[in-house]
Enzyme design. Structure first.
Site, PDB file in Angstrom:
ATOM      1  N   GLY A  61     -21.902 -13.970  48.289  1.00  0.00           N
ATOM      2  CA  GLY A  61     -20.603 -14.517  47.891  1.00  0.00           C
ATOM      3  C   GLY A  61     -19.473 -13.507  47.887  1.00  0.00           C
ATOM      4  O   GLY A  61     -18.321 -13.868  47.685  1.00  0.00           O
ATOM      5  N   SER A 116      -6.882 -17.652  39.326  1.00  0.00           N
ATOM      6  CA  SER A 116      -7.631 -16.511  39.850  1.00  0.00           C
ATOM      7  C   SER A 116      -7.519 -16.407  41.357  1.00  0.00           C
ATOM      8  O   SER A 116      -7.459 -17.427  42.067  1.00  0.00           O
ATOM      9  CB  SER A 116      -9.105 -16.696  39.467  1.00  0.00           C
ATOM     10  OG  SER A 116      -9.915 -15.775  40.160  1.00  0.00           O
ATOM     11  N   ALA A 117      -7.573 -15.184  41.849  1.00  0.00           N
ATOM     12  CA  ALA A 117      -7.598 -14.938  43.295  1.00  0.00           C
ATOM     13  C   ALA A 117      -8.887 -15.475  43.916  1.00  0.00           C
ATOM     14  O   ALA A 117      -8.990 -15.548  45.137  1.00  0.00           O
ATOM     15  CB  ALA A 117      -7.482 -13.449  43.566  1.00  0.00           C
ATOM     16  N   LYS A 170     -11.227 -23.708  38.892  1.00  0.00           N
ATOM     17  CA  LYS A 170      -9.852 -23.164  38.840  1.00  0.00           C
ATOM     18  C   LYS A 170      -8.947 -23.963  39.784  1.00  0.00           C
ATOM     19  O   LYS A 170      -7.794 -24.268  39.454  1.00  0.00           O
ATOM     20  CB  LYS A 170      -9.856 -21.678  39.221  1.00  0.00           C
ATOM     21  CG  LYS A 170     -10.462 -20.769  38.162  1.00  0.00           C
ATOM     22  CD  LYS A 170      -9.565 -20.659  36.934  1.00  0.00           C
ATOM     23  CE  LYS A 170     -10.190 -19.818  35.841  1.00  0.00           C
ATOM     24  NZ  LYS A 170      -9.446 -19.838  34.576  1.00  0.00           N
ATOM     25  N   TYR A 214     -17.197 -21.879  39.865  1.00  0.00           N
ATOM     26  CA  TYR A 214     -16.111 -21.279  39.081  1.00  0.00           C
ATOM     27  C   TYR A 214     -14.778 -21.457  39.814  1.00  0.00           C
ATOM     28  O   TYR A 214     -13.779 -21.911  39.242  1.00  0.00           O
ATOM     29  CB  TYR A 214     -16.421 -19.798  38.834  1.00  0.00           C
ATOM     30  CG  TYR A 214     -15.233 -18.980  38.391  1.00  0.00           C
ATOM     31  CD1 TYR A 214     -14.648 -19.190  37.151  1.00  0.00           C
ATOM     32  CD2 TYR A 214     -14.682 -18.001  39.222  1.00  0.00           C
ATOM     33  CE1 TYR A 214     -13.554 -18.451  36.756  1.00  0.00           C
ATOM     34  CE2 TYR A 214     -13.598 -17.248  38.834  1.00  0.00           C
ATOM     35  CZ  TYR A 214     -13.033 -17.482  37.593  1.00  0.00           C
ATOM     36  OH  TYR A 214     -11.945 -16.739  37.205  1.00  0.00           O
TER      37      TYR A 214
HETATM   38  C1  UD1 Z   1     -15.293 -11.345  40.526  1.00  0.00           C
HETATM   39  C2  UD1 Z   1     -15.417 -12.769  40.951  1.00  0.00           C
HETATM   40  C3  UD1 Z   1     -14.079 -13.414  40.811  1.00  0.00           C
HETATM   41  C4  UD1 Z   1     -13.594 -13.295  39.368  1.00  0.00           C
HETATM   42  C5  UD1 Z   1     -13.531 -11.819  39.008  1.00  0.00           C
HETATM   43  C6  UD1 Z   1     -13.125 -11.608  37.562  1.00  0.00           C
HETATM   44  C7  UD1 Z   1     -17.221 -12.794  42.644  1.00  0.00           C
HETATM   45  C8  UD1 Z   1     -17.574 -13.032  44.079  1.00  0.00           C
HETATM   46  N1  UD1 Z   1     -15.907 -12.855  42.317  1.00  0.00           N
HETATM   47  O1  UD1 Z   1     -14.424 -10.692  41.434  1.00  0.00           O
HETATM   48  O2  UD1 Z   1     -14.197 -14.772  41.161  1.00  0.00           O
HETATM   49  O3  UD1 Z   1     -12.318 -13.870  39.257  1.00  0.00           O
HETATM   50  O4  UD1 Z   1     -14.805 -11.234  39.219  1.00  0.00           O
HETATM   51  O5  UD1 Z   1     -14.085 -12.024  36.664  1.00  0.00           O
HETATM   52  O6  UD1 Z   1     -18.075 -12.528  41.831  1.00  0.00           O
HETATM   53  N2  UD1 Z   1     -19.568  -4.274  42.730  1.00  0.00           N
HETATM   54  C9  UD1 Z   1     -20.556  -3.306  42.879  1.00  0.00           C
HETATM   55  N3  UD1 Z   1     -21.463  -3.157  41.853  1.00  0.00           N
HETATM   56  C10 UD1 Z   1     -21.426  -3.907  40.710  1.00  0.00           C
HETATM   57  C11 UD1 Z   1     -20.412  -4.871  40.569  1.00  0.00           C
HETATM   58  C12 UD1 Z   1     -19.504  -5.040  41.597  1.00  0.00           C
HETATM   59  O7  UD1 Z   1     -20.625  -2.619  43.898  1.00  0.00           O
HETATM   60  O8  UD1 Z   1     -22.281  -3.697  39.826  1.00  0.00           O
HETATM   61  C13 UD1 Z   1     -18.557  -4.422  43.797  1.00  0.00           C
HETATM   62  C14 UD1 Z   1     -18.439  -5.813  44.388  1.00  0.00           C
HETATM   63  O9  UD1 Z   1     -19.317  -5.985  45.467  1.00  0.00           O
HETATM   64  C15 UD1 Z   1     -16.952  -5.836  44.802  1.00  0.00           C
HETATM   65  C16 UD1 Z   1     -16.270  -4.938  43.754  1.00  0.00           C
HETATM   66  O10 UD1 Z   1     -17.314  -4.132  43.207  1.00  0.00           O
HETATM   67  O11 UD1 Z   1     -16.780  -5.231  46.068  1.00  0.00           O
HETATM   68  C17 UD1 Z   1     -15.611  -5.715  42.630  1.00  0.00           C
HETATM   69  O12 UD1 Z   1     -16.562  -6.631  42.068  1.00  0.00           O
HETATM   70  P1  UD1 Z   1     -16.272  -7.385  40.685  1.00  0.00           P
HETATM   71  O13 UD1 Z   1     -15.744  -6.433  39.676  1.00  0.00           O
HETATM   72  O14 UD1 Z   1     -17.491  -8.166  40.334  1.00  0.00           O
HETATM   73  O15 UD1 Z   1     -15.062  -8.359  41.047  1.00  0.00           O
HETATM   74  P2  UD1 Z   1     -14.929  -9.459  42.225  1.00  0.00           P
HETATM   75  O16 UD1 Z   1     -16.209  -9.742  42.864  1.00  0.00           O
HETATM   76  O17 UD1 Z   1     -13.807  -9.003  43.114  1.00  0.00           O
END
Ligand code: UD1
Length: 364
Positions: free
Chosen positions: A313, A143-144, A171, A167
């Site tokens: 985070g 994972s990134a 990884k 998590y």
């Molecule tokens: C997350 C995990 C990452 C994991 C990936 C796939 C974190 C910090 N990272 O990535 O380790 O590999 O999921 O499972 O949790 N957002 C909103 N509203 C929401 C949900 C998300 O605004 O209800 C925003 C977040 O702030 C972010 C973007 O959408 O900017 C993407 O979020 P998300 O889909 O949860 O992915 P990651 O955080 O990039």
């Protein structure tokens, strides 16, 4: 013909990859405990691949039989259990795609030992079983998240690894374990694939992501808001140092990701033994609001949202440098953000309750 084993093959990425491999004419075995995957997903995979029905052969084992060009066997079992792994390898496994694992960041902070057990002990037991059964070809779902909250854009594979939650540490630990194993004796063919943000669904609307409970990730949450299951999307932070103030990510269509696995397997099998480490992402970033607007425009729907505080985070921007994947295996994403939004909505709107059924959906 040898089989390819998919641990966690009933989950989101595993099930889409399973379909891509069956369509290639491969013989596939799946080992899954159904903790976050559904037998119904694999029933549909068999149907989409044009195979016969998955029929129960013995308790916890189903198969399409081997009359078609490809075949699928499903075993209910735990990747931490040597006996379950031995049963899976008894089918003559030539290569493993290891998807089984836990992936919710917040949950990993609350239950770190569970994450170390499933993700790290699970991988350890799998490698031991591969040793017992003489199988040395493995594609691992990394994972990134390993890159932590770096400001580097785009991120190459050579960037420092600095995970920031349990998590991510699990990884990183498995990546290290794989490097040690690859160095321990010649003959190992291992790919560590670092996914950015996999989203979307199979274009048929039959297969997609079915998170249990409230989704942690943006795309499935957005889909549920569009479907009226949730009142609105909370956008986590409008004050990030990005063009519109919302977080920027590298979203890739799950079918492009599935294709990436197929290519990685082909490269491992064709080339001399090696340890391959590749980012899988599009190389393009989209903000939360870009995604909301693309979803609304593509599907002619409104997605109510409000901007709230930042999520602990999170980082501002995460974008892959995907050049190495293109160079090493001729892979790049082909599907657009509009494709992602169209296919994701086709899945969500046709399956408002996800896969719904458990094992009862399989014959017997
Ligand atoms: C997350 C995990 C990452 C994991 C990936 C796939 C974190 C910090 N990272 O990535 O380790 O590999 O999921 O499972 O949790 N957002 C909103 N509203 C929401 C949900 C998300 O605004 O209800 C925003 C977040 O702030 C972010 C973007 O959408 O900017 C993407 O979020 P998300 O889909 O949860 O992915 P990651 O955080 O990039």
């Amino acid at each position: 013909m040898t089989k390819v084993l998919l641990t966690g093959g009933a989950g989101f990425i595993g099930s889409h990859t399973c379909l891509a491999l069956l369509e290639e004419g491969l013989s596939v075995g799946v080992l899954d405990d159904f903790s976050n995957g559904s037998p119904e997903a694999l029933r549909r995979v068999a149907e989409l691949a044009g195979l016969g029905a998955l029929r129960q052969e013995s308790p916890g084992r189903w198969s399409t039989g081997d009359s078609g060009p490809a075949d699928l066997t499903l075993l209910r079992g735990d990747v931490r259990c040597p006996g379950d792994l031995d049963r899976a390898f008894a089918d003559g496994i030539g290569a493993v795609l290891h998807f089984a694992g836990l992936k919710a960041v917040g949950e990993s902070v609350a239950q770190p030992l569970r994450y170390w057990d499933v993700n790290v002990t699970g991988s350890l037991r799998l490698l031991e079983a591969m040793g017992r059964h003489g199988c040395r070809t493995l594609v691992f779902s990394s994972s990134a998240t390993l890159y932590g909250s770096t400001d580097r854009v785009p991120i190459p594979e050579t960037a420092p690894l600095q995970p920031i939650n349990p998590y991510g540490y699990t990884k990183a630990a498995v990546e290290r374990m794989l490097a040690d194993v690859a160095a321990s004796s010649p003959g190992w063919r291992i790919a560590r694939l670092r996914y950015f943000n996999p989203v979307g669904a199979h274009p048929s609307g039959r297969l997609g992501e079915d998170p249990s409970g409230s989704p942690n990730n943006l795309f499935p949450y957005l889909c549920q808001v569009a479907a009226g299951r949730r009142p609105r999307l909370d956008v986590f932070g409008g004050d990030w140092p990005t063009p519109d103030g919302t977080g920027v990510r590298d979203y890739l269509h799950v079918m492009d990701l599935a294709e990436g696995h197929r290519r990685a397997l082909a490269v491992l099998e064709a080339e001399p033994p090696q340890l391959l480490t590749l980012n899988l992402g599009s190389g393009s970033g989209h903000s939360v609001l870009d995604l909301v607007r693309a979803f609304e425009t593509t599907n002619g729907l409104a997605v109510p949202f409000s901007v709230v505080g930042r999520r602990p985070g999170d980082s501002a921007v995460s974008i892959a440098d995907p050049q190495e994947a293109e160079r090493r295996m001729g892979w790049r994403t082909r599907r657009s953000l509009a494709d992602i939004c169209r296919d994701g909505w086709a899945w969500q709107s046709a399956n408002p309750g996800g896969f719904g059924e458990g094992e009862s959906s399989l014959d017997g």
